[in-house]
Design a protein around this motif. Structure first.
Motif, PDB file in Angstrom:
ATOM      1  N   LEU A 292      36.259  23.994  50.275  1.00  0.00           N
ATOM      2  CA  LEU A 292      36.960  25.059  50.987  1.00  0.00           C
ATOM      3  C   LEU A 292      36.116  25.643  52.113  1.00  0.00           C
ATOM      4  O   LEU A 292      36.649  26.074  53.141  1.00  0.00           O
ATOM      5  CB  LEU A 292      37.361  26.157  50.005  1.00  0.00           C
ATOM      6  N   GLN A 293      34.801  25.684  51.921  1.00  0.00           N
ATOM      7  CA  GLN A 293      33.904  26.254  52.924  1.00  0.00           C
ATOM      8  C   GLN A 293      34.012  25.540  54.261  1.00  0.00           C
ATOM      9  O   GLN A 293      33.919  26.156  55.325  1.00  0.00           O
ATOM     10  CB  GLN A 293      32.452  26.183  52.420  1.00  0.00           C
ATOM     11  N   GLU A 294      34.241  24.236  54.237  1.00  0.00           N
ATOM     12  CA  GLU A 294      34.272  23.456  55.465  1.00  0.00           C
ATOM     13  C   GLU A 294      35.422  23.854  56.377  1.00  0.00           C
ATOM     14  O   GLU A 294      35.341  23.699  57.588  1.00  0.00           O
ATOM     15  CB  GLU A 294      34.373  21.958  55.131  1.00  0.00           C
ATOM     16  N   THR A 295      36.492  24.334  55.804  1.00  0.00           N
ATOM     17  CA  THR A 295      37.653  24.684  56.624  1.00  0.00           C
ATOM     18  C   THR A 295      37.933  26.177  56.647  1.00  0.00           C
ATOM     19  O   THR A 295      38.545  26.667  57.598  1.00  0.00           O
ATOM     20  CB  THR A 295      38.912  23.957  56.117  1.00  0.00           C
ATOM     21  N   SER A 296      37.499  26.907  55.612  1.00  0.00           N
ATOM     22  CA  SER A 296      37.802  28.334  55.554  1.00  0.00           C
ATOM     23  C   SER A 296      36.771  29.059  54.701  1.00  0.00           C
ATOM     24  O   SER A 296      36.892  29.099  53.465  1.00  0.00           O
ATOM     25  CB  SER A 296      39.200  28.567  54.977  1.00  0.00           C
ATOM     26  N   PRO A 297      35.767  29.666  55.327  1.00  0.00           N
ATOM     27  CA  PRO A 297      34.784  30.446  54.559  1.00  0.00           C
ATOM     28  C   PRO A 297      35.428  31.561  53.745  1.00  0.00           C
ATOM     29  O   PRO A 297      34.941  31.900  52.663  1.00  0.00           O
ATOM     30  CB  PRO A 297      33.870  31.011  55.661  1.00  0.00           C
ATOM     31  N   ALA A 298      36.523  32.130  54.246  1.00  0.00           N
ATOM     32  CA  ALA A 298      37.188  33.203  53.503  1.00  0.00           C
ATOM     33  C   ALA A 298      37.756  32.684  52.185  1.00  0.00           C
ATOM     34  O   ALA A 298      37.669  33.351  51.145  1.00  0.00           O
ATOM     35  CB  ALA A 298      38.301  33.818  54.353  1.00  0.00           C
ATOM     36  N   LEU A 299      38.350  31.483  52.217  1.00  0.00           N
ATOM     37  CA  LEU A 299      38.862  30.898  50.982  1.00  0.00           C
ATOM     38  C   LEU A 299      37.725  30.568  50.029  1.00  0.00           C
ATOM     39  O   LEU A 299      37.841  30.752  48.809  1.00  0.00           O
ATOM     40  CB  LEU A 299      39.667  29.635  51.292  1.00  0.00           C
ATOM     41  N   ALA A 300      36.617  30.079  50.574  1.00  0.00           N
ATOM     42  CA  ALA A 300      35.467  29.760  49.727  1.00  0.00           C
ATOM     43  C   ALA A 300      34.929  31.011  49.049  1.00  0.00           C
ATOM     44  O   ALA A 300      34.540  30.981  47.873  1.00  0.00           O
ATOM     45  CB  ALA A 300      34.371  29.092  50.565  1.00  0.00           C
ATOM     46  N   ALA A 301      34.912  32.127  49.777  1.00  0.00           N
ATOM     47  CA  ALA A 301      34.429  33.380  49.192  1.00  0.00           C
ATOM     48  C   ALA A 301      35.339  33.844  48.057  1.00  0.00           C
ATOM     49  O   ALA A 301      34.872  34.320  47.014  1.00  0.00           O
ATOM     50  CB  ALA A 301      34.343  34.453  50.273  1.00  0.00           C
ATOM     51  N   GLU A 302      36.653  33.722  48.247  1.00  0.00           N
ATOM     52  CA  GLU A 302      37.589  34.095  47.191  1.00  0.00           C
ATOM     53  C   GLU A 302      37.433  33.185  45.978  1.00  0.00           C
ATOM     54  O   GLU A 302      37.476  33.640  44.822  1.00  0.00           O
ATOM     55  CB  GLU A 302      39.021  34.039  47.718  1.00  0.00           C
ATOM     56  N   TYR A 303      37.233  31.900  46.231  1.00  0.00           N
ATOM     57  CA  TYR A 303      36.991  30.927  45.164  1.00  0.00           C
ATOM     58  C   TYR A 303      35.738  31.320  44.380  1.00  0.00           C
ATOM     59  O   TYR A 303      35.731  31.325  43.142  1.00  0.00           O
ATOM     60  CB  TYR A 303      36.842  29.545  45.795  1.00  0.00           C
ATOM     61  N   GLN A 304      34.668  31.655  45.099  1.00  0.00           N
ATOM     62  CA  GLN A 304      33.420  32.042  44.436  1.00  0.00           C
ATOM     63  C   GLN A 304      33.609  33.310  43.613  1.00  0.00           C
ATOM     64  O   GLN A 304      33.072  33.432  42.500  1.00  0.00           O
ATOM     65  CB  GLN A 304      32.321  32.248  45.481  1.00  0.00           C
ATOM     66  N   ARG A 305      34.373  34.277  44.145  1.00  0.00           N
ATOM     67  CA  ARG A 305      34.605  35.517  43.415  1.00  0.00           C
ATOM     68  C   ARG A 305      35.265  35.240  42.064  1.00  0.00           C
ATOM     69  O   ARG A 305      34.876  35.818  41.035  1.00  0.00           O
ATOM     70  CB  ARG A 305      35.501  36.445  44.246  1.00  0.00           C
ATOM     71  N   ILE A 306      36.245  34.335  42.054  1.00  0.00           N
ATOM     72  CA  ILE A 306      36.952  34.008  40.813  1.00  0.00           C
ATOM     73  C   ILE A 306      35.999  33.380  39.808  1.00  0.00           C
ATOM     74  O   ILE A 306      35.985  33.756  38.619  1.00  0.00           O
ATOM     75  CB  ILE A 306      38.136  33.077  41.117  1.00  0.00           C
ATOM     76  N   TRP A 307      35.166  32.454  40.256  1.00  0.00           N
ATOM     77  CA  TRP A 307      34.299  31.754  39.311  1.00  0.00           C
ATOM     78  C   TRP A 307      33.089  32.591  38.891  1.00  0.00           C
ATOM     79  O   TRP A 307      32.564  32.422  37.790  1.00  0.00           O
ATOM     80  CB  TRP A 307      33.880  30.401  39.874  1.00  0.00           C
ATOM     81  N   VAL A 308      32.641  33.515  39.752  1.00  0.00           N
ATOM     82  CA  VAL A 308      31.614  34.466  39.328  1.00  0.00           C
ATOM     83  C   VAL A 308      32.182  35.385  38.252  1.00  0.00           C
ATOM     84  O   VAL A 308      31.504  35.717  37.275  1.00  0.00           O
ATOM     85  CB  VAL A 308      31.098  35.283  40.538  1.00  0.00           C
ATOM     86  N   SER A 309      33.443  35.768  38.399  1.00  0.00           N
ATOM     87  CA  SER A 309      34.098  36.587  37.383  1.00  0.00           C
ATOM     88  C   SER A 309      34.166  35.855  36.053  1.00  0.00           C
ATOM     89  O   SER A 309      33.949  36.447  34.990  1.00  0.00           O
ATOM     90  CB  SER A 309      35.508  36.960  37.855  1.00  0.00           C
ATOM     91  N   VAL A 310      34.462  34.567  36.090  1.00  0.00           N
ATOM     92  CA  VAL A 310      34.499  33.762  34.861  1.00  0.00           C
ATOM     93  C   VAL A 310      33.142  33.770  34.169  1.00  0.00           C
ATOM     94  O   VAL A 310      33.046  33.831  32.935  1.00  0.00           O
ATOM     95  CB  VAL A 310      34.927  32.315  35.186  1.00  0.00           C
ATOM     96  N   ALA A 311      32.084  33.731  34.980  1.00  0.00           N
ATOM     97  CA  ALA A 311      30.729  33.702  34.428  1.00  0.00           C
ATOM     98  C   ALA A 311      30.237  35.091  34.037  1.00  0.00           C
ATOM     99  O   ALA A 311      29.111  35.223  33.530  1.00  0.00           O
ATOM    100  CB  ALA A 311      29.774  33.080  35.440  1.00  0.00           C
ATOM    101  N   GLY A 312      31.041  36.130  34.282  1.00  0.00           N
ATOM    102  CA  GLY A 312      30.644  37.484  33.919  1.00  0.00           C
ATOM    103  C   GLY A 312      29.737  38.145  34.916  1.00  0.00           C
ATOM    104  O   GLY A 312      29.063  39.134  34.590  1.00  0.00           O
ATOM    105  N   GLY A 313      29.685  37.654  36.142  1.00  0.00           N
ATOM    106  CA  GLY A 313      28.811  38.217  37.162  1.00  0.00           C
ATOM    107  C   GLY A 313      29.469  39.334  37.946  1.00  0.00           C
ATOM    108  O   GLY A 313      30.653  39.643  37.765  1.00  0.00           O
TER     109      GLY A 313
END
Length: 683
Positions: A292-313
């Protein structure tokens, strides 16, 4: 419980992680040309998928390390519901026994993926297929069908010993009772995703995530697939990777952490699809972000937020990217490998646009003159006996209601309907009326009606009646309408249709045509992306590489085809039923495919088999329907069940999911069926 992440193939002794990628064996073992890239991923809810994962979640068949395979909150909700209802099933009573058996033998790790091999099956059909594996009755024709064949073959290859099959049989029996006693009703009330939620997810994928990941999907040949959103699952989803040359067998299952947030499931699908390229849970999570980062950093950031939440971060931290990478560490070699794959993405490589794929030479295009004529024939209900209706059963009633609302009922056509219908039905020569507008693909309604009236009035020497938009039709129709009786009927019909056009249908058609634009586009897209690449060789051999496809609201499940010149695509015209909606174009495409079969149906070599009692035209139509099914089975087997279901529904068959029901409704002599099948097999 530590397991390998990626296994390709269906060899012996599979060792799988809870959310790895499997490579499905081809259902036919045939090599075909790879399809053109298409963003054909569909999000859906599957009762068979949810039933299976519901059972594994209740049993507690999870993994010790890594992301949870099942949602503990779901388990708690279900247990509370079962206690409130006073329900106790074999699944409860044998839970500890099943868990011990599953944990003690590695082959049962395959259970985490098994329902994805039955993407088209109902819960009952999936359980029937697995029971056949357990009972070693996999040749039962009532059980083996397009919706179960691949799953049965896969399960039979996995569970080879008697002890394994015994456990499988016991588990299947427990799931049957679970569905009947509790989960069937619970799923419909609590688990099944409503259409609005699925639609929101589909839009988010189609408009946001899919385009951003398209280059990666193309590079990995993951053109199409199904994304099952399943409430029992945890954040570690599942993926079944289909044969790259089939392109239609990919299946993904993802969790539903919160019904109020439709994005988490969609972002999870990106991570699962990444297992086509990487091995390892953390690497897959990292891969999704990089794609996602290659085409949309904003989408990559949202993706990271979801998976950080899964990890309890901490998802609000400024250093979200660093927290994400620490939560999901990956080897340098893994990161570099992902970067190489993403670099092959044509969008990431710096191109402004992805090169367009060549479209099929079959063009979907509405035609006013075609719709006008078939509208008129449907209004007078000039149908014929046969397995499929020539005209839509509800069309005449719906149009009558519209005319009444607009104050134009009855028109001349309505007043003459009974007389015109009786006169058309009296003479088989008038069967040509059901095809007549297709001989005027480039004429407007007024021009077509003028020519037909000139034929009826024997004004065929008028030079104005000839031209490129009518070709030789004046001459040909003059020979067909040679007698006074024929010309009289044609004149009365044309006069009534002319008034219909001027008084009502012109304005009605313009309104409806504009409203149906998205439907036409959906049919074109489905044909171009899924069918044309698959069938390219067959179409070339039959000289059906291009032409005009005209969907018409008045047409029933029995379409029409006119082949004027097989070497001139503009002169091949097919008309079939209109899709019910933008989301469901498949019935139109299946009907189109069936019409293309008439070129094979009318093969002179087949004629010698098509003898005996019964109506010859009825037989031709049945052969065409079966021909389409054989084409689907051979070139795109995962869609064959859908084809059969459409044509069983068209005749109101109660059974709509079995091969036996389809072959019973569209019965053929075995020699005829074998001839058609053999012609399709020849590439």
């Amino acid at each position: 419980m530590t397991m390998r992440r990626v296994v390709r193939g269906l060899g012996l002794g599979l060792a799988l992680s809870g959310a790895s990628v499997l490579t499905s064996g081809s259902a036919w073992g045939q090599e075909v040309e790879p399809p053109a890239p298409a963003a054909g991923w569909d999000l859906m809810s599957g009762s068979q998928v949810d039933l299976w994962y519901h059972a594994l979640a209740l049993i507690g068949f999870d993994q010790i390390e890594g992301l949870p395979l099942y949602n503990i909150l779901y388990v708690q909700r279900v247990q509370e519901a079962r206690e409130a209802a006073g329900v106790s099933t074999q699944l409860d009573q044998l839970s500890a026994t099943f868990l011990e058996a599953f944990q003690n033998e590695a082959v049962f790790q395959n259970f985490h993926f098994l329902p994805l091999y039955f993407p088209l099956a109902s819960p009952e059909r999936m359980l029937d297929g697995l029971a056949a594996v357990a009972d070693r009755s996999v040749s039962d024709r009532d059980v083996v069908g397009p919706d179960t064949r691949n799953g049965i073959r896969t399960a039979a290859a996995m569970f080879r010993s008697g002890d394994q099959r015994e456990v499988l049989g016991q588990f299947v029996a427990a799931l049957r009772q679970e569905w009947d006693v509790f989960f069937g009703d619970y799923w419909r009330e609590q688990v099944a995703l409503d259409s609005g939620l699925l639609a929101a997810m589909q839009v988010h994928w189609d408009e946001v995530i899919g385009p951003a990941a398209n280059g990666f999907l193309e590079e990995e040949r993951m053109f199409t697939g199904r994304i099952f959103v399943s409430a029992p699952l945890g954040p570690d989803g599942r993926m079944l990777k289909g044969n790259a040359f089939q392109g239609l067998e990919n299946a993904v299952a993802v969790w539903l952490p919160d019904r109020a947030d439709t994005t988490a499931s969609v972002y999870s699908a990106v991570r699962e699809i990444c297992f086509s390229a990487v091995d390892g849970s953390a690497a897959a999570v990292r891969c999704g972000s990089m794609v996602l980062q290659e085409t949309s950093p904003a989408l990559a950031a949202e993706y990271q937020r979801i998976w950080v939440s899964v990890a309890g971060g901490d998802t609000s931290a400024v250093t979200l990217g660093e927290i994400f990478e620490k939560a999901y560490p990956a080897q340098v070699s893994e990161v570099e490998a992902i970067e190489q794959i993403v670099a092959a993405n044509p969008v990431a490589a710096g191109d402004d646009e992805v090169p367009e794929q060549p479209l099929s030479a079959w063009v979907v295009q509405p035609k006013a003159q075609v719709d006008l004529w078939f509208h008129s024939m449907a209004v007078i209900q000039a149908d014929q006996p046969g397995p499929l209706a020539l005209y839509s059963a509800d069309y005449a009633r719906e149009i009558r209601e519209v005319k009444m609302e607009r104050g134009v009922y009855p028109t001349m056509l309505d007043q003459l309907a009974d007389d015109l219908r009786d006169r058309i039905g009296d003479d088989p020569a008038f069967d040509q009326f059901h095809f007549l507008p297709l001989y005027f693909p480039r004429a407007d309604p007024e021009r077509m009606l003028d020519v037909l009236l000139a034929v009826a009035e024997r004004r065929t020497n008028d030079p104005s009646m000839y031209g490129p938009d009518v070709g030789n039709m004046v001459f040909n129709l003059s020979r067909l309408m040679d007698g006074g009786r024929e010309r009289g009927l044609l004149r009365d019909l044309v006069e009534a249709i002319t008034e219909e056009w001027n008084l009502f249908y012109r304005d009605y058609w313009e309104e409806e045509d504009e409203a149906r634009t998205d439907r036409y586009a959906a049919v074109q897209s489905m044909w171009d992306s899924l069918f044309a690449p698959k069938l390219a060789g067959y179409l070339e051999r039959r000289r059906l590489t291009g032409g005009l496809l005209v969907p018409s609201a008045a047409i029933g499940p029995e379409g029409r085809i006119v082949e004027s010149d097989s070497y001139n695509p503009r002169d091949q015209v097919v008309s079939v039923q209109m899709p019910l909606s933008t989301e469901r174009p498949e019935a139109t495409v299946y009907a189109f495919l069936k019409e293309l079969c008439f070129l094979l149906v009318d093969d002179q070599r087949l004629a010698r088999y098509m003898t005996g009692p019964g109506d010859f035209e009825d037989l031709r139509r049945r052969v065409a329907v079966r021909c389409g099914a054989y084409i689907m089975e051979f070139y795109a087997p995962i869609m064959a069940a859908g084809y059969r279901r459409v044509f069983l529904d068209a005749v109101g068959a109660e059974e709509s999911s079995t091969v036996s029901a389809f072959e019973r409704v569209y019965a053929l002599d075995p020699e005829v069926a074998e001839f058609v099948r053999e012609q399709i097999r020849r590439r």
